[in-house]
Motif scaffolding. Sequence first.
Motif, PDB file in Angstrom:
ATOM      1  N   SER A 160       0.868  -1.106  -0.059  1.00  0.00           N
ATOM      2  CA  SER A 160      -0.037   0.156   0.137  1.00  0.00           C
ATOM      3  C   SER A 160       0.785   1.285   0.057  1.00  0.00           C
ATOM      4  O   SER A 160       0.454   2.071  -0.853  1.00  0.00           O
ATOM      5  N   ALA A 161       2.101   1.210   0.653  1.00  0.00           N
ATOM      6  CA  ALA A 161       2.935   2.332   0.540  1.00  0.00           C
ATOM      7  C   ALA A 161       3.955   2.434  -0.654  1.00  0.00           C
ATOM      8  O   ALA A 161       4.121   3.663  -1.210  1.00  0.00           O
ATOM      9  N   GLU A 162       4.381   1.098  -1.120  1.00  0.00           N
ATOM     10  CA  GLU A 162       5.370   1.056  -2.173  1.00  0.00           C
ATOM     11  C   GLU A 162       4.860   0.227  -3.168  1.00  0.00           C
ATOM     12  O   GLU A 162       5.599  -0.926  -3.153  1.00  0.00           O
ATOM     13  N   PRO A 163       4.075   0.234  -3.984  1.00  0.00           N
ATOM     14  CA  PRO A 163       3.630  -0.672  -4.921  1.00  0.00           C
ATOM     15  C   PRO A 163       4.493  -1.213  -5.802  1.00  0.00           C
ATOM     16  O   PRO A 163       4.388  -2.383  -6.352  1.00  0.00           O
ATOM     17  N   ARG A 164       5.519  -0.690  -5.902  1.00  0.00           N
ATOM     18  CA  ARG A 164       6.529  -1.050  -6.945  1.00  0.00           C
ATOM     19  C   ARG A 164       7.871  -1.748  -6.658  1.00  0.00           C
ATOM     20  O   ARG A 164       8.620  -2.195  -7.230  1.00  0.00           O
ATOM     21  N   VAL A 165       7.700  -2.027  -4.986  1.00  0.00           N
ATOM     22  CA  VAL A 165       8.668  -2.874  -4.453  1.00  0.00           C
ATOM     23  C   VAL A 165       8.475  -4.515  -4.707  1.00  0.00           C
ATOM     24  O   VAL A 165       7.141  -4.859  -4.504  1.00  0.00           O
ATOM     25  N   THR A 166       9.307  -5.228  -4.982  1.00  0.00           N
ATOM     26  CA  THR A 166       9.280  -6.635  -5.264  1.00  0.00           C
ATOM     27  C   THR A 166       9.214  -7.467  -3.889  1.00  0.00           C
ATOM     28  O   THR A 166      10.184  -7.093  -3.114  1.00  0.00           O
ATOM     29  N   VAL A 167       8.287  -8.141  -3.515  1.00  0.00           N
ATOM     30  CA  VAL A 167       8.501  -8.737  -2.270  1.00  0.00           C
ATOM     31  C   VAL A 167       8.733 -10.420  -2.541  1.00  0.00           C
ATOM     32  O   VAL A 167       7.567 -11.007  -3.245  1.00  0.00           O
ATOM     33  N   MET A 168       9.522 -10.850  -2.043  1.00  0.00           N
ATOM     34  CA  MET A 168      10.081 -12.473  -2.145  1.00  0.00           C
ATOM     35  C   MET A 168       9.814 -12.942  -0.760  1.00  0.00           C
ATOM     36  O   MET A 168      10.090 -12.307   0.237  1.00  0.00           O
ATOM     37  N   VAL A 169       9.454 -14.069  -0.717  1.00  0.00           N
ATOM     38  CA  VAL A 169       9.236 -14.794   0.569  1.00  0.00           C
ATOM     39  C   VAL A 169       9.663 -16.409   0.210  1.00  0.00           C
ATOM     40  O   VAL A 169      10.026 -17.076  -0.885  1.00  0.00           O
ATOM     41  N   GLY A 170      10.211 -16.676   1.610  1.00  0.00           N
ATOM     42  CA  GLY A 170      10.967 -18.083   1.517  1.00  0.00           C
ATOM     43  C   GLY A 170      10.777 -18.657   2.992  1.00  0.00           C
ATOM     44  O   GLY A 170      10.791 -18.131   3.974  1.00  0.00           O
ATOM     45  N   GLY A 171      11.260 -20.133   3.015  1.00  0.00           N
ATOM     46  CA  GLY A 171      11.538 -20.631   4.169  1.00  0.00           C
ATOM     47  C   GLY A 171      10.565 -21.947   4.259  1.00  0.00           C
ATOM     48  O   GLY A 171       9.583 -22.060   3.460  1.00  0.00           O
TER      49      GLY A 171
ATOM     50  N   ASN B 121      18.081 -16.008  -9.352  1.00  0.00           N
ATOM     51  CA  ASN B 121      17.116 -16.156 -10.626  1.00  0.00           C
ATOM     52  C   ASN B 121      15.628 -16.044 -10.215  1.00  0.00           C
ATOM     53  O   ASN B 121      15.036 -15.176 -10.947  1.00  0.00           O
ATOM     54  N   ASP B 122      15.027 -16.598  -9.258  1.00  0.00           N
ATOM     55  CA  ASP B 122      13.716 -16.226  -8.850  1.00  0.00           C
ATOM     56  C   ASP B 122      13.226 -14.846  -8.492  1.00  0.00           C
ATOM     57  O   ASP B 122      12.181 -14.277  -8.908  1.00  0.00           O
ATOM     58  N   THR B 123      14.353 -14.476  -8.038  1.00  0.00           N
ATOM     59  CA  THR B 123      14.064 -12.929  -7.465  1.00  0.00           C
ATOM     60  C   THR B 123      14.214 -11.949  -8.865  1.00  0.00           C
ATOM     61  O   THR B 123      13.142 -11.015  -8.874  1.00  0.00           O
ATOM     62  N   LEU B 124      15.059 -12.187  -9.691  1.00  0.00           N
ATOM     63  CA  LEU B 124      15.047 -11.328 -10.854  1.00  0.00           C
ATOM     64  C   LEU B 124      13.929 -11.707 -11.569  1.00  0.00           C
ATOM     65  O   LEU B 124      13.479 -10.518 -12.281  1.00  0.00           O
ATOM     66  N   GLU B 125      13.327 -12.830 -11.729  1.00  0.00           N
ATOM     67  CA  GLU B 125      11.867 -12.850 -12.365  1.00  0.00           C
ATOM     68  C   GLU B 125      10.983 -12.216 -11.747  1.00  0.00           C
ATOM     69  O   GLU B 125      10.104 -11.707 -12.403  1.00  0.00           O
ATOM     70  N   ALA B 126      10.837 -12.348 -10.329  1.00  0.00           N
ATOM     71  CA  ALA B 126       9.848 -11.285  -9.552  1.00  0.00           C
ATOM     72  C   ALA B 126       9.748 -10.150  -9.968  1.00  0.00           C
ATOM     73  O   ALA B 126       9.043  -9.261 -10.228  1.00  0.00           O
ATOM     74  N   ILE B 127      10.961  -9.455  -9.969  1.00  0.00           N
ATOM     75  CA  ILE B 127      11.472  -8.007 -10.175  1.00  0.00           C
ATOM     76  C   ILE B 127      10.843  -7.757 -11.660  1.00  0.00           C
ATOM     77  O   ILE B 127      10.244  -6.804 -11.678  1.00  0.00           O
ATOM     78  N   ARG B 128      10.988  -8.825 -12.678  1.00  0.00           N
ATOM     79  CA  ARG B 128      10.508  -8.379 -14.026  1.00  0.00           C
ATOM     80  C   ARG B 128       9.208  -8.316 -14.024  1.00  0.00           C
ATOM     81  O   ARG B 128       8.464  -7.489 -14.451  1.00  0.00           O
ATOM     82  N   ARG B 129       8.433  -9.355 -13.231  1.00  0.00           N
ATOM     83  CA  ARG B 129       7.064  -9.104 -13.454  1.00  0.00           C
ATOM     84  C   ARG B 129       6.446  -8.031 -12.779  1.00  0.00           C
ATOM     85  O   ARG B 129       5.482  -7.571 -13.345  1.00  0.00           O
ATOM     86  N   VAL B 130       7.118  -7.651 -11.793  1.00  0.00           N
ATOM     87  CA  VAL B 130       6.581  -6.441 -11.031  1.00  0.00           C
ATOM     88  C   VAL B 130       6.809  -5.247 -11.864  1.00  0.00           C
ATOM     89  O   VAL B 130       5.856  -4.311 -12.224  1.00  0.00           O
ATOM     90  N   ARG B 131       7.972  -5.144 -12.394  1.00  0.00           N
ATOM     91  CA  ARG B 131       8.272  -3.937 -13.389  1.00  0.00           C
ATOM     92  C   ARG B 131       7.300  -3.856 -14.777  1.00  0.00           C
ATOM     93  O   ARG B 131       6.950  -2.965 -15.201  1.00  0.00           O
ATOM     94  N   GLU B 132       6.618  -5.156 -15.165  1.00  0.00           N
ATOM     95  CA  GLU B 132       6.138  -5.254 -16.402  1.00  0.00           C
ATOM     96  C   GLU B 132       4.656  -5.019 -15.794  1.00  0.00           C
ATOM     97  O   GLU B 132       3.648  -5.102 -16.799  1.00  0.00           O
TER      98      GLU B 132
END
Length: 226
Positions: free
Chosen positions: A172-183, A208-219
Amino acid sequence: MSSRMEAEEIFKGLSEAVIAYDEDKSVEFAKAALENDVDPTDAILKGLAHGMEKVGELFDKQEYFVPEMLACADALNAAVEILKPHLKIRSEGPQVKVVIGTVEGDIHEIGKNLVRIMFDAAGWEVYDLGGNVKLERFLEEQQKTGADVVALSALMTTSMAAIPEIIKMIKSAEPRVTVMVGGAPLSWELARKYGADGYSPNCGTAVNDTLEAIRRVREGHGSWER
Ligand code: B12
């Protein structure tokens, strides 16, 4: 240990060293991995992390308790220190700034630290908040550093419940930030349900998964398929 060793033998040695919380042995096998040209990422995943999985099973069976788990973690960390400088990660990708931490109520940091090491090895700028991180600290740190990615780790079914709340706060504050989760308790399905932009099952695939997620958010693709 000067003779040639097979990769499988080295993985087994590393795994057994973690289970036996034998720091000398884990260091010895980490050195053997380097001497025998075993990929350090494989040594971490197929050797050390595999051993830690078995430790979890021993904990379940009440054969190991917290002190043993801590000693196992020391053996794992000692070997990681030897392997770390030799990790080979593709670095021609974009410069990425990441805030990473384990969520509130959860002090497990081994997996998060391994992911952090991979991000470091990729040449990324990493802000590590550590373990048991208060929910709002993730957004605060992202805004302070202008990070592209916030990476959340949770190892407990109880602590992972905080993830959707953190994601809501960030989005809600920063919609262009990519959020990755794991564990360990997370999955692709849960990550998506929680509103994350990406998930990675282990440190070997995290970059690699983070790079893909960044791409998805940017697109501008809000949702993702797997
Ligand atoms: C080691 C360990 C500990 C150590 C942690 C040491 C440290 N400094 O981290 C110590 C002894 C401190 C500990 C304490 C406790 N633990 Co503990 N612990 C474990 C154990 C055995 C291994 C975890 C681990 O390090 N795995 C190895 C790493 C390499 O794997 P990983 O964390 O999954 O990380 C990989 C991936 O998941 C991924 N990843 C991880 N994070 C992220 C983040 C991102 C962004 C991405 C992309 C990927 C990613 O990449 C990593 C590398 O490949 C697990 C059992 C298990 N099978 O998980 C129990 C476990 C997590 N612990 C458990 C429990 C119950 C506890 C305690 C409550 C015990 C107690 N009675 O005090 C306390 C918790 C205190 C707290 N509030 O947090 C339970 C949790 C149950 C649940 N509720 O879900 C487990 C599952 C054991 C069990 N079977 O019951 N623990």
